[in-house]
Scaffold this motif. Sequence first.
Motif, short mmCIF file in Angstrom:
data_model
loop_
_atom_site.label_atom_id
_atom_site.label_comp_id
_atom_site.label_asym_id
_atom_site.label_seq_id
_atom_site.Cartn_x
_atom_site.Cartn_y
_atom_site.Cartn_z
N ARG A 150 -5.09 0.49 -9.40
CA ARG A 150 -4.65 0.73 -8.02
C ARG A 150 -5.85 0.86 -7.09
NH1 ARG A 150 0.68 4.28 -9.54
NH2 ARG A 150 2.14 2.58 -9.17
N GLN A 203 -1.83 7.54 -7.35
CA GLN A 203 -2.66 6.55 -6.66
C GLN A 203 -4.00 6.34 -7.33
OE1 GLN A 203 -2.54 6.22 -2.26
NE2 GLN A 203 -1.42 8.16 -2.33
N TYR A 261 -2.95 10.27 -0.61
CA TYR A 261 -4.05 9.98 -1.53
C TYR A 261 -4.91 11.22 -1.73
CZ TYR A 261 -8.17 7.79 -3.56
OH TYR A 261 -9.22 7.46 -4.40
N LEU A 269 -0.15 -0.63 -4.82
CA LEU A 269 -1.55 -0.29 -4.98
C LEU A 269 -1.94 1.07 -4.42
CD1 LEU A 269 -2.82 -3.81 -3.93
CD2 LEU A 269 -2.99 -2.85 -6.23
N GLY A 270 -1.06 1.70 -3.65
CA GLY A 270 -1.46 2.93 -2.98
C GLY A 270 -2.44 2.63 -1.86
N TYR A 290 0.84 -1.20 0.00
CA TYR A 290 0.00 0.00 0.00
C TYR A 290 0.88 1.25 0.00
CZ TYR A 290 -2.99 -3.83 1.41
OH TYR A 290 -3.63 -5.05 1.46
N LEU A 340 3.83 3.41 -3.09
CA LEU A 340 4.23 3.64 -4.47
C LEU A 340 5.74 3.53 -4.59
CD1 LEU A 340 2.15 6.91 -5.12
CD2 LEU A 340 1.52 4.60 -5.86
N ARG A 359 2.71 -5.84 -5.96
CA ARG A 359 1.71 -4.98 -6.58
C ARG A 359 1.59 -3.71 -5.75
NH1 ARG A 359 2.84 -8.16 -9.73
NH2 ARG A 359 1.54 -9.71 -10.81
N GLY A 386 -8.60 -1.99 -7.85
CA GLY A 386 -7.50 -2.72 -8.48
C GLY A 386 -7.09 -3.93 -7.67
#
Length: 463
Positions: A441, A436, A371, A256-257, A238, A240, A254, A445
């Motif tokens: 994401r 994000q 975010y 995902l932000g 979670y 970047l 992965r 996502g």
Amino acid sequence: MSRPRRPILFVSSPDRGLINPLLVLAKELSRRGVPDLYFATSDNRRAEVEAIGADGTGTRVGFRSLGAPIPELSSGSWDDETYRAVTQESRWKAHKALLRHTFDTRFRDGTYRALATVTDEVEPALMVVDSLLHAGFELAVTRGIPHVVSAPFPPSNAMTKLPKGFPVPHSGLPLEMTAKQRRANTLFGVKRKAFYVTDALMRKRIVEYSQSNKELGVSKLASKYSSRIDEAAAVFVYSLAELDYPVDIPEHFRLLGAILPPLPEVPAEQEVRGWLDRHESVVYLGFGTVARLDEEEVGNVVEVARRLEGKHAVLWRLPAESWHLLPPADTLPANLRTEKWLPSQLDVLAHPHVRAHFTHGGGNGFIESLYFGKPLLLRPLFVDCYDQAVRGRDTGVGLVVERAHGIDVDDVTAKLTEVLENPSFTARAREMARLQREPGRGREGAADLLLSLAEVEPASTAR
């Protein structure tokens, strides 16, 4: 012909920072009509799990108990001695204290047995496990059940191999180091590797773990700490890449932000929202549920708010147990609003009048602030908070206070003012917000990826 069952089992510790993203993902799959969803966690989260889909807006999620919460593993319930040890200024000593406190078969074995019973019943096609619940990974790898890691940390903190000279996780050191910092980084890494051999208590617990693994039937592969990452079908991070230092990120990671529910979370709430509406520039101050301020620190925060009066307001979520430390109400500055609890921190961060977040640097609060494009002032509390803080500073989304303990009024006021009034911090934070929101994401996502990994077709894909 009925389709074969492909159950998804979420497995989490009860701590908010670990369970919240998984609750959001379970709700998203429920909303899509995905069948056979289960959530295994401690009993104190039963009501939240059982509420998913209970109003008819989605499929029900089956709660499965992992027993009562374990106080020693919940940072919010640590005794004062443990809290002081884990938050002391020496990052190595704090890291060591955390390992000594949590690495204990007493905390693992009951959870492992309970989870084994759950998997016998559910027969999951996929397990989604919070990154600190080792019993979940050990059981998944032992039984050959595909698993996904849920990690609210910088990507490099989850990696099992890092390039030489890269900052050691939990060291709080930058990528560009002075000679002194390079020596400290090397020493931190050496101490961490040697700790399980040189520390008498840890040697004893290693022996206990080995004996317990045999009794539980944990495989040799599963008993390797690196297997939780290396054997995962995917690692959900979670964060970047742009919020970490340059490093080759494994293909199954992965990024995902933030994993957020649909907003607003509490649309009917008007009191706090109305106050925010009336103040055009607000600093949100939230140190999470772990930080424990003393009377001097509380008084100094009040003084920071007083110095910002006339230009900026301050909304402070101060836990109820600390309210007795506040100065008399009639002496508080008019621009300060204190709340014992907020119906939704996300709704606060989303408000356009909130300009910055003064925080302890926990993983979820860090990425959630960004975010919404809100720059940060970071007062790191312990372990991973230091890593996020230094990356936040070096990527230009915020500043870090000089003192790890205490509240230096001059330093905090100056840095908050800089974060609020230098447009580069907001511009950089808004760039992290844009990234994000890219396709693939966030909550949707992550849910798409889970369905793909579990080879599940939802009953409804309505967005």
